[in-house]
Design an enzyme around this catalytic site. Structure first.
Site, PDB file in Angstrom:
ATOM      1  N   VAL A 183       2.405  -4.121   0.943  1.00 49.77           N
ATOM      2  CA  VAL A 183       2.160  -3.131  -0.256  1.00 49.77           C
ATOM      3  C   VAL A 183       3.655  -2.752  -0.834  1.00 49.77           C
ATOM      4  CG1 VAL A 183       1.128  -1.036  -1.318  1.00 49.77           C
ATOM      5  CG2 VAL A 183       0.087  -2.486   0.303  1.00 49.77           C
ATOM      6  N   LYS A 184       3.818  -3.280  -2.027  1.00 47.35           N
ATOM      7  CA  LYS A 184       5.035  -2.931  -2.662  1.00 47.35           C
ATOM      8  C   LYS A 184       4.852  -1.545  -3.526  1.00 47.35           C
ATOM      9  CE  LYS A 184       8.450  -5.809  -5.121  1.00 47.35           C
ATOM     10  NZ  LYS A 184       8.587  -6.768  -5.880  1.00 47.35           N
TER      11      LYS A 184
END
Length: 235
Positions: free
Chosen positions: A103-104
Protein backbone atom coordinates in the site's frame (compact mmCIF):
# COMPACT_ATOMS: atom_id res chain seq x y z
CA UNK A 1 32.56 -30.99 -1.89
CA UNK A 2 28.76 -30.87 -2.28
CA UNK A 3 28.37 -29.33 1.18
CA UNK A 4 30.90 -26.62 0.33
CA UNK A 5 29.14 -25.83 -2.94
CA UNK A 6 25.77 -25.64 -1.17
CA UNK A 7 27.26 -23.31 1.44
CA UNK A 8 28.65 -20.97 -1.24
CA UNK A 9 25.30 -20.98 -3.08
CA UNK A 10 23.47 -20.06 0.12
CA UNK A 11 25.93 -17.23 0.78
CA UNK A 12 25.42 -15.80 -2.72
CA UNK A 13 21.64 -15.94 -2.36
CA UNK A 14 21.81 -14.02 0.93
CA UNK A 15 23.98 -11.21 -0.39
CA UNK A 16 22.36 -7.76 -0.74
CA UNK A 17 20.72 -7.32 -4.12
CA UNK A 18 19.48 -4.09 -5.66
CA UNK A 19 15.89 -4.67 -6.75
CA UNK A 20 14.61 -3.37 -10.08
CA UNK A 21 10.99 -2.18 -10.17
CA UNK A 22 9.29 -0.75 -13.24
CA UNK A 23 7.17 2.38 -12.79
CA UNK A 24 4.20 1.93 -15.09
CA UNK A 25 0.70 0.54 -15.49
CA UNK A 26 1.41 -0.79 -18.99
CA UNK A 27 1.12 -4.59 -18.93
CA UNK A 28 3.14 -5.03 -22.13
CA UNK A 29 6.07 -3.11 -20.66
CA UNK A 30 5.81 -5.02 -17.39
CA UNK A 31 5.89 -8.35 -19.23
CA UNK A 32 8.79 -7.18 -21.41
CA UNK A 33 10.81 -6.19 -18.33
CA UNK A 34 9.94 -9.50 -16.67
CA UNK A 35 11.13 -11.42 -19.73
CA UNK A 36 14.48 -9.63 -19.46
CA UNK A 37 14.95 -11.55 -16.22
CA UNK A 38 15.80 -8.65 -13.91
CA UNK A 39 12.40 -7.40 -12.75
CA UNK A 40 11.60 -7.61 -9.04
CA UNK A 41 8.38 -5.62 -8.81
CA UNK A 42 6.17 -2.77 -10.01
CA UNK A 43 5.20 0.68 -8.78
CA UNK A 44 2.17 2.39 -10.19
CA UNK A 45 -0.42 5.00 -9.29
CA UNK A 46 -3.73 6.48 -10.51
CA UNK A 47 -1.91 8.89 -12.87
CA UNK A 48 -0.13 6.00 -14.59
CA UNK A 49 -3.44 4.12 -14.74
CA UNK A 50 -5.10 7.10 -16.44
CA UNK A 51 -2.21 7.27 -18.91
CA UNK A 52 -3.15 3.75 -20.02
CA UNK A 53 -6.82 4.70 -20.28
CA UNK A 54 -7.78 2.79 -17.12
CA UNK A 55 -10.35 4.77 -15.16
CA UNK A 56 -13.09 3.97 -12.72
CA UNK A 57 -12.56 2.32 -9.35
CA UNK A 58 -13.45 -1.24 -10.35
CA UNK A 59 -11.29 -1.13 -13.48
CA UNK A 60 -8.33 0.21 -11.50
CA UNK A 61 -8.66 -2.47 -8.83
CA UNK A 62 -8.88 -5.19 -11.48
CA UNK A 63 -5.80 -3.81 -13.22
CA UNK A 64 -3.81 -3.98 -9.98
CA UNK A 65 -4.62 -7.70 -9.84
CA UNK A 66 -3.64 -8.12 -13.51
CA UNK A 67 -0.28 -6.49 -12.74
CA UNK A 68 0.27 -8.84 -9.79
CA UNK A 69 -0.36 -11.80 -12.05
CA UNK A 70 2.12 -10.50 -14.63
CA UNK A 71 5.11 -10.21 -12.30
CA UNK A 72 6.71 -12.00 -9.37
CA UNK A 73 7.31 -9.47 -6.60
CA UNK A 74 5.82 -6.49 -4.84
CA UNK A 75 3.33 -4.21 -6.55
CA UNK A 76 2.84 -0.76 -5.01
CA UNK A 77 -0.77 0.39 -5.24
CA UNK A 78 -1.42 3.98 -4.21
CA UNK A 79 -4.24 5.35 -2.07
CA UNK A 80 -5.79 8.61 -3.19
CA UNK A 81 -7.22 9.46 0.25
CA UNK A 82 -5.60 12.11 2.47
CA UNK A 83 -7.38 11.60 5.80
CA UNK A 84 -6.49 8.84 8.27
CA UNK A 85 -9.80 6.96 8.22
CA UNK A 86 -10.04 7.07 4.44
CA UNK A 87 -6.39 6.03 3.96
CA UNK A 88 -7.03 3.04 6.24
CA UNK A 89 -10.23 2.07 4.45
CA UNK A 90 -8.72 2.37 1.00
CA UNK A 91 -5.42 0.77 2.00
CA UNK A 92 -7.08 -2.28 3.51
CA UNK A 93 -9.15 -2.70 0.36
CA UNK A 94 -6.00 -2.57 -1.78
CA UNK A 95 -4.12 -5.00 0.49
CA UNK A 96 -6.99 -7.49 0.22
CA UNK A 97 -6.68 -7.59 -3.57
CA UNK A 98 -3.51 -9.73 -3.67
CA UNK A 99 -0.65 -10.90 -1.45
CA UNK A 100 1.84 -8.95 -3.60
CA UNK A 101 0.19 -5.59 -2.99
CA UNK A 102 2.14 -2.97 -1.04
CA UNK A 103 0.00 0.00 0.00
CA UNK A 104 1.46 3.30 -1.19
CA UNK A 105 0.84 6.08 1.36
CA UNK A 106 1.72 9.79 1.00
CA UNK A 107 4.17 11.51 3.35
CA UNK A 108 1.62 13.59 5.23
CA UNK A 109 0.62 13.67 8.91
CA UNK A 110 -2.30 11.26 8.51
CA UNK A 111 -0.17 9.18 6.17
CA UNK A 112 2.46 8.66 8.87
CA UNK A 113 -0.27 7.67 11.34
CA UNK A 114 -1.57 5.21 8.75
CA UNK A 115 1.90 3.74 8.26
CA UNK A 116 1.99 2.82 11.95
CA UNK A 117 -1.52 1.35 11.80
CA UNK A 118 -0.71 -0.76 8.73
CA UNK A 119 2.60 -1.90 10.23
CA UNK A 120 0.82 -3.15 13.36
CA UNK A 121 -1.71 -4.98 11.16
CA UNK A 122 1.01 -6.68 9.10
CA UNK A 123 0.16 -4.72 5.93
CA UNK A 124 3.24 -3.70 3.94
CA UNK A 125 3.58 -0.07 2.90
CA UNK A 126 5.50 2.27 0.61
CA UNK A 127 5.76 5.85 1.87
CA UNK A 128 5.74 8.02 -1.25
CA UNK A 129 6.47 11.67 -2.10
CA UNK A 130 9.52 11.82 0.17
CA UNK A 131 11.84 14.78 -0.42
CA UNK A 132 13.90 15.05 2.77
CA UNK A 133 15.87 12.82 5.12
CA UNK A 134 13.62 13.96 7.98
CA UNK A 135 10.58 12.64 6.17
CA UNK A 136 12.40 9.37 5.51
CA UNK A 137 13.25 9.10 9.21
CA UNK A 138 9.61 9.55 10.19
CA UNK A 139 8.52 6.91 7.67
CA UNK A 140 11.01 4.38 9.02
CA UNK A 141 10.01 5.14 12.63
CA UNK A 142 6.37 4.55 11.68
CA UNK A 143 7.23 1.15 10.22
CA UNK A 144 7.12 1.71 6.45
CA UNK A 145 8.32 -1.25 4.40
CA UNK A 146 9.65 1.07 1.69
CA UNK A 147 10.37 4.78 1.50
CA UNK A 148 10.31 6.47 -1.91
CA UNK A 149 12.56 9.54 -2.28
CA UNK A 150 11.79 11.27 -5.59
CA UNK A 151 15.26 12.08 -6.89
CA UNK A 152 14.28 13.27 -10.35
CA UNK A 153 11.85 15.85 -9.02
CA UNK A 154 14.55 17.19 -6.70
CA UNK A 155 16.90 17.48 -9.65
CA UNK A 156 14.18 19.45 -11.44
CA UNK A 157 14.40 22.21 -8.82
CA UNK A 158 18.22 22.32 -8.85
CA UNK A 159 18.58 20.15 -5.73
CA UNK A 160 20.69 16.98 -5.91
CA UNK A 161 18.36 14.02 -5.46
CA UNK A 162 21.30 11.63 -5.10
CA UNK A 163 22.46 13.50 -1.99
CA UNK A 164 19.13 12.58 -0.42
CA UNK A 165 19.71 8.88 -1.14
CA UNK A 166 23.11 9.10 0.57
CA UNK A 167 21.64 10.87 3.63
CA UNK A 168 18.85 8.33 4.05
CA UNK A 169 21.28 5.41 3.65
CA UNK A 170 23.50 6.83 6.41
CA UNK A 171 20.57 7.37 8.79
CA UNK A 172 19.05 3.94 8.18
CA UNK A 173 22.42 2.23 8.62
CA UNK A 174 23.06 4.16 11.84
CA UNK A 175 19.95 2.72 13.45
CA UNK A 176 19.53 -0.51 11.47
CA UNK A 177 16.09 0.44 10.16
CA UNK A 178 14.60 -2.34 8.05
CA UNK A 179 12.76 0.13 5.78
CA UNK A 180 14.05 -0.24 2.22
CA UNK A 181 15.13 2.80 0.22
CA UNK A 182 13.18 2.79 -3.04
CA UNK A 183 14.73 5.40 -5.33
CA UNK A 184 11.84 6.85 -7.35
CA UNK A 185 11.43 9.41 -10.11
CA UNK A 186 14.33 7.81 -11.97
CA UNK A 187 14.90 9.79 -15.17
CA UNK A 188 17.81 8.04 -16.87
CA UNK A 189 20.28 5.18 -16.72
CA UNK A 190 22.94 7.00 -14.70
CA UNK A 191 20.40 7.61 -11.95
CA UNK A 192 20.22 3.82 -11.59
CA UNK A 193 23.99 3.39 -11.52
CA UNK A 194 24.51 6.19 -9.00
CA UNK A 195 21.73 4.87 -6.75
CA UNK A 196 23.37 1.44 -6.83
CA UNK A 197 26.70 2.98 -5.82
CA UNK A 198 25.03 4.79 -2.91
CA UNK A 199 23.32 1.65 -1.65
CA UNK A 200 19.65 2.19 -2.55
CA UNK A 201 17.78 -1.06 -1.95
CA UNK A 202 15.43 -0.58 -4.88
CA UNK A 203 15.09 1.59 -7.94
CA UNK A 204 11.89 2.17 -9.85
CA UNK A 205 11.86 3.74 -13.28
CA UNK A 206 10.66 3.43 -16.86
CA UNK A 207 11.55 0.49 -19.09
CA UNK A 208 13.77 2.80 -21.17
CA UNK A 209 16.06 3.47 -18.20
CA UNK A 210 16.39 -0.23 -17.40
CA UNK A 211 17.11 -1.12 -21.02
CA UNK A 212 19.58 1.76 -21.20
CA UNK A 213 21.90 -0.28 -18.99
CA UNK A 214 22.30 -2.70 -21.89
CA UNK A 215 23.75 -0.13 -24.23
CA UNK A 216 27.36 0.81 -24.94
CA UNK A 217 28.79 1.79 -28.35
CA UNK A 218 31.85 -0.44 -27.89
CA UNK A 219 29.57 -3.44 -27.37
CA UNK A 220 27.86 -2.70 -30.70
CA UNK A 221 31.20 -2.19 -32.48
CA UNK A 222 32.67 -5.34 -30.96
CA UNK A 223 29.66 -7.47 -31.86
CA UNK A 224 29.65 -6.22 -35.44
CA UNK A 225 33.35 -7.08 -35.77
CA UNK A 226 32.82 -10.58 -34.38
CA UNK A 227 29.96 -11.16 -36.81
CA UNK A 228 31.92 -9.73 -39.76
CA UNK A 229 34.89 -12.01 -38.97
CA UNK A 230 32.54 -14.98 -38.71
CA UNK A 231 30.98 -14.18 -42.09
CA UNK A 232 34.46 -13.94 -43.68
CA UNK A 233 35.48 -17.30 -42.29
CA UNK A 234 32.28 -19.03 -43.34
CA UNK A 235 31.65 -17.50 -46.76
Amino acid sequence: MEAGRASRTSLIQNLPNMKFFIDTANLDQIREAAELGVLDGVTTNPSLMAKEGITGKNNILKHYVDICEAVDGDVSAEVIATTFDEIIREGEQLADLHDQIVVKVPMIRDGVKALRYFSEKGIRTNCTLVFSSGQALLAAKAGASYVSPFIGRLDDISSDGLDLIAEIREIYDNYEFETEILAASIRHTMHIVECAKLGADVMTGPLSSIEGLLKHPLTDIGLEKFLADYRKGNS
